[in-house]
Every structure is written in structure tokens, then in C-alpha cells.
Enzyme design. Structure first.
Site, PDB file in Angstrom:
ATOM      1  CE  LYS A  95      35.838   0.348  13.715  1.00  0.00           C
ATOM      2  NZ  LYS A  95      35.923  -1.114  13.637  1.00  0.00           N
ATOM      3  CE1 TYR A 150      24.798   9.983  18.595  1.00  0.00           C
ATOM      4  CE2 TYR A 150      24.053   9.964  20.858  1.00  0.00           C
ATOM      5  CZ  TYR A 150      24.279   9.301  19.673  1.00  0.00           C
ATOM      6  OH  TYR A 150      23.977   7.968  19.562  1.00  0.00           O
ATOM      7  CG  ASP A 203      22.448   6.277  22.318  1.00  0.00           C
ATOM      8  OD1 ASP A 203      21.639   5.699  23.056  1.00  0.00           O
ATOM      9  OD2 ASP A 203      22.097   7.071  21.417  1.00  0.00           O
ATOM     10  CG  ASP A 233      34.503  -3.685  15.448  1.00  0.00           C
ATOM     11  OD1 ASP A 233      35.185  -3.293  16.428  1.00  0.00           O
ATOM     12  OD2 ASP A 233      35.014  -3.896  14.337  1.00  0.00           O
ATOM     13  CG  ASP A 292      19.327   1.272  24.329  1.00  0.00           C
ATOM     14  OD1 ASP A 292      19.469   1.752  25.481  1.00  0.00           O
ATOM     15  OD2 ASP A 292      18.480   1.699  23.525  1.00  0.00           O
TER      16      ASP A 292
END
Ligand code: NAD
Length: 383
Positions: free
Chosen positions: A211, A146, A267, A243, A271
Site C-alpha cells: 500500500k 501483528y 492473512d 485493494d 483466505d
């Protein structure tokens, strides 16, 4: 004499003032019960700040935050207010991002707790919920993709050779977007310490998400977290690819205690995890900055927004805001037992069958629908 904790209470917009009122009610009950002293000063932020002083984060409000031990925040933003105000001056950016930057808030903690009594609010089948879901997502907040540079969209040309026209070269104009994922060792170390310390106050397990099979960042993340783990021999560490983590949250969420994530993975996964609790009105969040002395400066707020659809109607669930005060006591003031007491009082009100509209279903025959104020009263009384 015991310390007086200075709290900046910034209620903001929409349901902010209503739920903040209940949180302060609970803090006053805590003061009495535990002989603590809170100096709570309220100040405008968001559209309330623009109305009061022409700015989403008025100078006086920022000054108050700087001289406080922690910020208890409601939420800001009203999508229907004045679309002509530029993006940078709108509350979500001008207040929230400014505060994050000003106080170096690099760690975001989002507990997701689904008590057994609210099993109906969870989208998963009961057999997947075990004895109740209780996860803490620790997300790095100031690094990663980000913020990494370069970050831009630029024009570029593709050379295309068309063989049947005698190798004529065409230049095709296109655009490309570039984001950069970058983490340094110290950035990973400090967020890993937050996760291990948090796990030590919970069930002593950290699942670190990466990852590493594809990303360089993932390899470094895994190495650094593994090293930090050696300083916490009582906390078990496991690594999981992001994943798989997304899938495991749906299949067997009870396996997780603390999930440690870099910014973007956190992030998304926070959620996803939040959806398990059934309502945004139940979810608190903490953003922690640098430690000064024994105390960590923190910013504590509900995970949801200003809920304009229900604002001013005594319908909002104040639990997220009240649980945010528990996080403030735990992570900024080192008052673990008092934080536990607030969480237990919330559990008691739920066990008594009290429900705001967002967690109410007529199918629960013993449940009673109550308003924001009644829920706050019940939790304060349960202390
Ligand atoms: P929202 O979180 O405000 O509302 C989404 C849904 O959840 C609504 O149906 C709402 O009624 C419900 N909800 C949220 N909190 C609740 C509570 N405590 N009790 C009962 N129900 C609750 O999201 P939105 O509608 O997308 O955003 C509204 C405004 O809030 C926007 O301006 C947005 O930018 C802002 N926002 C601010 C923050 C923040 O201040 N940190 C966070 C998210 C959104």
C-alpha cells in the site's frame, strides 16, 4: 547412501489423525517408488498432548521436533473441550504459536490450486477460471502490524471547550487502541528471497502486494523487493496495491503466479484466494524457518482446522494433508520431482472422478463419493 529424512508427525485432534494416516500411507508409497528413506515418528500435540502429558505441546514432542528435519502437522483445537483452561494453555496458542516462535517460522506459503475438474467447487463463473487457478501466496509471518510495538489500548482524555458556557473546559474520558506496523530491510529481504525462489520453481512471476500510496511500510517494501528482484533476472516482478489485488483475485485470478505479501495483507488475501479452491480440504500450507545447510526447516499442515463436525467418520478430505507432504519434499528436502509426483497423483485421483463429500456434487455424473481412506488409497496407488 542416501539421506534418511527425519519427520515429526504430529496429527493432533479432530480429523488430524485420520488425514495424517493417509499422508503417511502416501509417504510410504513414495519411499518405495523413489528409493527414499523417511524416518517418521508420531507424537501427540493439542488436546491429544494434554491427554497424554498434561500439555498441548509436551516436552517430548518438542524435543522430537528439534531433532527432525521437518514437522508434518495435522491440526489442533476442539472448541467444545474444557472451557476452563486458560487461553494461553489451549492448543491453538500453546502448541501452534510456540512452534512458530521456537523454529523462527517467518514465511508462510499457501498454494491455491483449482484443477479444471473441480471447476464446480469454485465460487467464480467458469470463464473467470481460465485453464484452472494456480496461485502461491507467500506471506511474511513474524513481523508487521501483528507484532510491532507499541501495541496497547490506553485511556486518554479529550479536551472539549464549550463556547456558550463561557469557555468551560470538559475533559472527556475515552480509550484509544494502538497497533504499530513496522518492517526492517532484512525482514523484507528474506521473505522476498523466499518468493522469488518459489517463483523460479513455478511460472517465474512475482506480484508484490503493498500500500505504497499511503503507508511508509509500503514504500520501503516496494524498494527492497525491487532490489532483491535484480538477483532473479528470470523472474518477472510487478507491484500491486492491496485493494486492487483483492479485486483482481475475484476478477482475473489466473494472472497471478506468486503473490508476495506482508503479514496482515497475506492473512487476508490468502483466505480470499483459498475460497477460490472451493474446500479447505484441498489446501496445504508450509511455514518455513531458517535454512540450515541446504535444508530449510519447515512446518507443513493443512490450511483447515480439526473439523469436529466430521471427525472420526471417514468423511474428511485427506488431500490437504497429502499435499502438505509434497510441500515438505519440495521446500525442506529439495525433492522437487518427488513433490511433483505426489501432486500429479492427487490430480489423477481427481481426474478419475473420486470425491470426498466436501468436493462432491451429484451434478457431476461421472464422479464417485469416497471416504478418507479410499481417497488416500487411490492417491497412493496413483503413484
Ligand atoms: P475447520 O477448518 O476445522 O472447519 C471449517 C469447515 O471446513 C467445517 O465444516 C469442516 O468440516 C470443513 N473442513 C475443514 N477441513 C476439512 C477437510 N479436510 N475435509 C472436509 N471438510 C473440511 O474450522 P473451525 O470449525 O472454525 O475450527 C475447528 C477447530 O480447529 C477450532 O478449535 C479451531 O481453533 C481449530 N483450528 C486449528 C487450526 C490449526 O491447527 N492450524 C487451524 C484452523 C482452526
Amino acid at each position: 547412501m542416501s539421506k534418511t529424512f527425519k519427520i515429526a508427525a504430529l496429527a493432533g485432534d479432530g480429523i488430524g489423525p485420520e488425514v495424517m494416516h493417509e499422508a503417511i500411507k502416501v509417504l510410504r508409497a513414495v519411499e518405495k517408488k523413489f528409493s527414499l528413506s523417511f524416518q517418521i515418528t508420531e507424537a501427540p500435540v493439542g488436546w491429544a498432548g494434554i491427554d497424554a502429558a498434561g500439555k498441548a505441546l509436551p516436552d517430548a514432542t518438542l524435543a522430537l521436533c528439534k531433532e527432525s528435519d521437518a514437522i508434518l502437522f495435522g491440526s489442533v483445537g476442539l472448541p467444545d473441550r474444557d472451557p476452563t483452561i486458560p487461553k494461553e494453555e489451549r492448543p491453538e496458542r500453546a502448541a501452534l504459536l510456540r512452534i512458530r516462535k521456537e523454529f523462527g517460522l517467518f514465511a508462510n506459503l499457501r498454494p491455491v490450486k483449482l484443477p479444471k475438474a473441480l471447476a464446480h467447487a469454485c465460487p467464480l463463473r467458469p470463464e473467470r477460471q481460465g485453464d484452472g487457478i494456480d496461485i502461491l501466496v507467500v506471506r511474511e509471518l513474524t513481523g508487521g502490524i501483528y507484532f510491532g510495538q507499541p501495541k496497547k489500548t490506553e485511556n486518554y482524555s479529550i479536551d472539549e471547550t464549550q463556547a456558550d458556557e463561557g469557555a468551560t473546559i470538559f475533559i472527556k474520558r475515552a480509550q484509544r487502541a494502538i497497533d504499530t506496523m513496522v518492517y526492517t530491510t532484512p525482514e523484507i529481504e528474506r521473505i522476498a528471497h523466499v518468493a522469488f525462489k518459489a517463483a523460479a520453481l513455478r511460472r517465474n512471476k512475482v506480484t508484490s502486494i503493498d500500500k505504497a500510496n499511503v503507508l511508509e511500510n509500503g514504500v520501503l517494501w516496494r524498494e527492497v523487493v525491487t532490489k532483491v528482484a535484480r538477483q532473479y533476472p528470470h523472474v518477472a516482478l510487478e507491484h500491486m496495491f492491496v485493494d486492487n489485488a483483492a479485486m483482481q483475485l475475484m476478477l482475473r485470478p489466473t494472472q497471478f503466479d506468486v503473490m508476495l505479501c506482508e503479514n496482515m495483507f497475506g492473512d487476508i488475501l490468502s483466505d480470499e484466494a483459498a475460497a477460490l479452491a472451493g474446500s479447505l480440504g484441498m489446501l496445504p500450507s508450509a511455514s518455513l524457518g531458517l535454512t540450515s545447510g541446504v535444508h530449510t526447516f519447515g512446518f507443513f499442515e493443512p490450511a483447515g482446522g480439526t473439523a469436529p463436525d466430521i471427525a472420526g467418520k471417514n468423511l474428511a478430505n485427506p488431500i490437504a494433508q497429502i499435499l502438505s507432504t509434497a510441500l515438505m519434499l519440495r521446500y525442506s528436502f529439495d525433492l522437487e520431482a518427488t513433490a511433483d509426483a505426489i501432486e500429479a497423483a492427487v490430480g489423477k485421483a481427481i481426474a478419475q472422478g473420486l470425491r470426498t463429500g466436501d468436493i462432491f456434487t451429484p451434478a457431476e455424473t461421472n464422479a464417485k463419493q469416497v471416504g478418507t481412506r479410499e481417497m488416500g488409497d487411490a492417491i497412493a496407488a496413483a503413484l
